[in-house]
Design an enzyme around this catalytic site. Structure first.
Site, PDB file in Angstrom:
ATOM      1  N   ASP A  43       0.846  -1.190   0.000  1.00 31.02           N
ATOM      2  CA  ASP A  43       0.000   0.000   0.000  1.00 31.02           C
ATOM      3  C   ASP A  43       0.889   1.250   0.000  1.00 31.02           C
ATOM      4  O   ASP A  43       1.634   1.479   0.959  1.00 31.02           O
ATOM      5  CB  ASP A  43      -0.902   0.015   1.239  1.00 31.02           C
ATOM      6  CG  ASP A  43      -1.841   1.207   1.201  1.00 31.02           C
ATOM      7  OD1 ASP A  43      -2.822   1.140   0.432  1.00 31.02           O
ATOM      8  OD2 ASP A  43      -1.577   2.214   1.889  1.00 31.02           O
ATOM      9  N   TYR A  48       3.456   9.813   0.917  1.00 29.91           N
ATOM     10  CA  TYR A  48       4.332   9.164   1.904  1.00 29.91           C
ATOM     11  C   TYR A  48       5.817   9.495   1.636  1.00 29.91           C
ATOM     12  O   TYR A  48       6.673   9.206   2.458  1.00 29.91           O
ATOM     13  CB  TYR A  48       4.122   7.640   1.930  1.00 29.91           C
ATOM     14  CG  TYR A  48       2.691   7.219   2.270  1.00 29.91           C
ATOM     15  CD1 TYR A  48       1.801   8.100   2.872  1.00 29.91           C
ATOM     16  CD2 TYR A  48       2.244   5.935   1.986  1.00 29.91           C
ATOM     17  CE1 TYR A  48       0.491   7.721   3.159  1.00 29.91           C
ATOM     18  CE2 TYR A  48       0.933   5.547   2.281  1.00 29.91           C
ATOM     19  CZ  TYR A  48       0.064   6.454   2.865  1.00 29.91           C
ATOM     20  OH  TYR A  48      -1.227   6.074   3.154  1.00 29.91           O
ATOM     21  N   LYS A  77      -2.218   6.095  -4.515  1.00 31.14           N
ATOM     22  CA  LYS A  77      -3.337   7.022  -4.272  1.00 31.14           C
ATOM     23  C   LYS A  77      -3.101   8.371  -4.943  1.00 31.14           C
ATOM     24  O   LYS A  77      -1.958   8.761  -5.172  1.00 31.14           O
ATOM     25  CB  LYS A  77      -3.517   7.211  -2.753  1.00 31.14           C
ATOM     26  CG  LYS A  77      -3.501   5.894  -1.990  1.00 31.14           C
ATOM     27  CD  LYS A  77      -3.847   6.036  -0.526  1.00 31.14           C
ATOM     28  CE  LYS A  77      -3.630   4.708   0.197  1.00 31.14           C
ATOM     29  NZ  LYS A  77      -2.272   4.543   0.737  1.00 31.14           N
ATOM     30  N   HIS A 110      -7.287   9.577  -2.403  1.00 32.41           N
ATOM     31  CA  HIS A 110      -6.786   9.452  -1.031  1.00 32.41           C
ATOM     32  C   HIS A 110      -7.742  10.074   0.002  1.00 32.41           C
ATOM     33  O   HIS A 110      -8.007   9.479   1.044  1.00 32.41           O
ATOM     34  CB  HIS A 110      -5.400  10.116  -0.943  1.00 32.41           C
ATOM     35  CG  HIS A 110      -4.539   9.604   0.144  1.00 32.41           C
ATOM     36  ND1 HIS A 110      -3.174   9.514   0.045  1.00 32.41           N
ATOM     37  CD2 HIS A 110      -4.835   9.149   1.385  1.00 32.41           C
ATOM     38  CE1 HIS A 110      -2.681   9.028   1.174  1.00 32.41           C
ATOM     39  NE2 HIS A 110      -3.665   8.803   2.006  1.00 32.41           N
TER      40      HIS A 110
HETATM   41  P1  NDP Z   1      -0.428   0.756  11.929  1.00 28.49           P
HETATM   42  O1  NDP Z   1      -1.681   0.668  12.681  1.00 28.49           O
HETATM   43  O2  NDP Z   1      -0.116  -0.245  10.865  1.00 28.49           O
HETATM   44  O3  NDP Z   1       0.739   0.821  12.991  1.00 28.49           O
HETATM   45  C1  NDP Z   1       2.080   0.998  12.651  1.00 28.49           C
HETATM   46  C2  NDP Z   1       2.873   1.009  13.953  1.00 28.49           C
HETATM   47  O4  NDP Z   1       2.781  -0.281  14.575  1.00 28.49           O
HETATM   48  C3  NDP Z   1       4.334   1.279  13.753  1.00 28.49           C
HETATM   49  O5  NDP Z   1       4.788   2.048  14.869  1.00 28.49           O
HETATM   50  C4  NDP Z   1       4.971  -0.099  13.767  1.00 28.49           C
HETATM   51  O6  NDP Z   1       6.318  -0.027  14.198  1.00 28.49           O
HETATM   52  C5  NDP Z   1       4.105  -0.786  14.793  1.00 28.49           C
HETATM   53  N1  NDP Z   1       4.053  -2.237  14.631  1.00 28.49           N
HETATM   54  C6  NDP Z   1       3.978  -2.948  13.476  1.00 28.49           C
HETATM   55  N2  NDP Z   1       3.901  -4.256  13.721  1.00 28.49           N
HETATM   56  C7  NDP Z   1       3.938  -4.401  15.055  1.00 28.49           C
HETATM   57  C8  NDP Z   1       3.925  -5.534  15.922  1.00 28.49           C
HETATM   58  N3  NDP Z   1       3.832  -6.747  15.433  1.00 28.49           N
HETATM   59  N4  NDP Z   1       3.992  -5.310  17.264  1.00 28.49           N
HETATM   60  C9  NDP Z   1       4.086  -4.043  17.755  1.00 28.49           C
HETATM   61  N5  NDP Z   1       4.112  -2.939  16.988  1.00 28.49           N
HETATM   62  C10 NDP Z   1       4.033  -3.112  15.647  1.00 28.49           C
HETATM   63  O7  NDP Z   1      -0.370   2.242  11.341  1.00 28.49           O
HETATM   64  P2  NDP Z   1      -0.470   3.004   9.972  1.00 28.49           P
HETATM   65  O8  NDP Z   1      -1.167   4.273  10.269  1.00 28.49           O
HETATM   66  O9  NDP Z   1       0.873   3.054   9.343  1.00 28.49           O
HETATM   67  O10 NDP Z   1      -1.464   2.154   9.053  1.00 28.49           O
HETATM   68  C11 NDP Z   1      -1.050   1.138   8.172  1.00 28.49           C
HETATM   69  C12 NDP Z   1      -1.044   1.588   6.718  1.00 28.49           C
HETATM   70  O11 NDP Z   1      -2.330   2.014   6.307  1.00 28.49           O
HETATM   71  C13 NDP Z   1      -0.173   2.827   6.456  1.00 28.49           C
HETATM   72  O12 NDP Z   1       1.195   2.553   6.523  1.00 28.49           O
HETATM   73  C14 NDP Z   1      -0.699   3.248   5.110  1.00 28.49           C
HETATM   74  O13 NDP Z   1      -0.172   2.413   4.084  1.00 28.49           O
HETATM   75  C15 NDP Z   1      -2.203   3.017   5.299  1.00 28.49           C
HETATM   76  N6  NDP Z   1      -2.894   4.237   5.756  1.00 28.49           N
HETATM   77  C16 NDP Z   1      -3.741   4.868   4.875  1.00 28.49           C
HETATM   78  C17 NDP Z   1      -4.382   6.024   5.224  1.00 28.49           C
HETATM   79  C18 NDP Z   1      -5.293   6.687   4.259  1.00 28.49           C
HETATM   80  O14 NDP Z   1      -5.636   7.872   4.447  1.00 28.49           O
HETATM   81  N7  NDP Z   1      -5.735   6.003   3.209  1.00 28.49           N
HETATM   82  C19 NDP Z   1      -4.192   6.650   6.549  1.00 28.49           C
HETATM   83  C20 NDP Z   1      -3.356   5.862   7.437  1.00 28.49           C
HETATM   84  C21 NDP Z   1      -2.744   4.720   7.041  1.00 28.49           C
HETATM   85  P3  NDP Z   1       7.546  -0.690  13.364  1.00 28.49           P
HETATM   86  O15 NDP Z   1       7.500  -0.124  11.976  1.00 28.49           O
HETATM   87  O16 NDP Z   1       8.727  -0.243  14.132  1.00 28.49           O
HETATM   88  O17 NDP Z   1       7.324  -2.180  13.408  1.00 28.49           O
END
Ligand code: NDP
Length: 316
Positions: A43, A48, A77, A110
């Site tokens: 995604d 980004y 997006k 988006h």
């Molecule tokens: P998430 O809910 O996926 O959380 C990401 C966080 O969780 C990071 O700090 C990551 O740290 C941590 N994490 C990942 N795996 C684990 C685990 N197994 N245990 C503990 N912590 C963990 O957040 P996002 O907001 O990034 O959402 C995911 C994706 O959705 C985005 O990256 C994007 O692609 C999409 N998105 C789309 C939006 C839109 O407007 N269309 C808005 C928001 C998100 P680390 O990297 O250090 O593992």
């Protein structure tokens, strides 16, 4: 890997990798590692700021024989300053160029919030276009042009309320194949998910782990920490799984696609393994009780004084 069948017959892998906040210098290695682990759905978005590095990583994985293009599902997006029929194809062209691809599997609007060209993030009301002068139907016509030109397989929207989906549906030639919105146990949005199901719209859950690495300006004091929730932790203990795995498995059990972000090889593996975790009825009931309509990405940043948008108009 479980897939979602979308209108048009395309199959989107249900578990993908989010790339927001995966920093340049880090995201490429995360994508390479994810491909090795078995992720096939990525995604992305130009906002980004890392699509070039994602593109390099994907093409390196393909060149190394680790995956074939046709096995990948790549979503990107349209950013808010590229709304309007004539702006869609040029913006898509830049994204394809950055990602080093001939086509996207899925291209999403988006946010339903047109901004003036060149404005990345609005700082004052005039940075927005008047919604009446920049109708979403016009932007959608540009998305349909992209399908006609073979630049994308499926088109969809993100951060749209049911009302906006209905308005768009009335005017669209090609119906949206996917709605991507924030979904997790604190924001289950069951009605919206059911509505999409009834219309054949696939749903993707973003911020499924509670997005705790969001920029500080988007965080709220005392916000609940999903990964530390006692119910989620106790379900995890029952299955000898981790809280993140429970959250991913919950999204898959609801028939949505889910795109947790991680840049850590260990957590990439952990999240991918969640596809094998089956939650039972008791787990789903316990988790259902957590719903409290809580948004981490609440959109308040679009709704400052003088903005044409309010939280009510955004989420309906
Ligand atoms: P998430 O809910 O996926 O959380 C990401 C966080 O969780 C990071 O700090 C990551 O740290 C941590 N994490 C990942 N795996 C684990 C685990 N197994 N245990 C503990 N912590 C963990 O957040 P996002 O907001 O990034 O959402 C995911 C994706 O959705 C985005 O990256 C994007 O692609 C999409 N998105 C789309 C939006 C839109 O407007 N269309 C808005 C928001 C998100 P680390 O990297 O250090 O593992």
């Amino acid at each position: 890997m479980q897939t979602l069948e979308l209108s048009g017959g395309y199959r989107m892998p249900a578990l993908g990798l989010g790339t927001w906040k995966a920093d340049p210098g880090v995201v490429g290695e995360a994508v390479r590692e994810a491909v090795r682990i078995g992720y096939r759905h990525f995604d992305c978005a130009p906002v980004y700021g890392n699509e070039k590095e994602v593109g390099l990583a994907l093409s390196a994985a393909i060149a190394a024989g680790e995956v074939r293009r046709e096995e990948l599902w790549i979503t990107s997006k349209l950013w808010n300053d590229c709304h309007g029929r004539d702006n869609v194809l040029p913006a898509l062209g830049r994204t394809l160029n950055d990602l080093k691809l001939d086509y996207l599997d899925l291209f999403l609007v988006h946010w339903p919030l047109p901004q003036r060209p060149g404005v990345s993030f609005p700082a004052e009301p005039r940075d927005f276009l008047d919604p009446a002068e920049a109708p979403l139907a016009d932007t959608w016509a540009g998305m349909e042009d992209a399908v006609g030109k073979g630049m994308v397989r499926c088109i969809g929207v993100s951060n749209f309320s049911r009302r906006r989906l209905e308005d768009l549906g009335d005017q669209a030639r090609v119906s949206p194949a996917v709605l991507q919105v924030e979904l997790h146990p604190y924001l289950a949005q069951a009605e919206l998910v059911d509505y999409c199901r009834s219309r054949g719209i696939g749903v993707t859950a973003y911020s499924p782990l509670g997005s705790k690495d969001r920029p500080e300006r988007l965080q709220h004091e005392d916000e609940p920490v999903l990964l530390e929730d006692t119910v989620i932790r106790s379900v995890a203990r029952r299955h000898s799984a981790t809280p993140a795995q429970v959250l991913v498995a919950w999204a898959l059990a609801r028939g949505t696609s889910v795109i947790p972000k991680s840049s850590s090889p260990v957590r990439l593996k952990e999240n991918f393994a969640a596809a094998g975790l089956r939650l039972d009825e008791r787990d789903m009931q316990d988790i259902a009780a957590l719903d409290r309509g809580y948004r981490y990405v609440d959109g308040a940043f679009w709704c400052f004084e003088g903005s044409p948008h309010t939280l009510e108009s955004l989420w309906g």
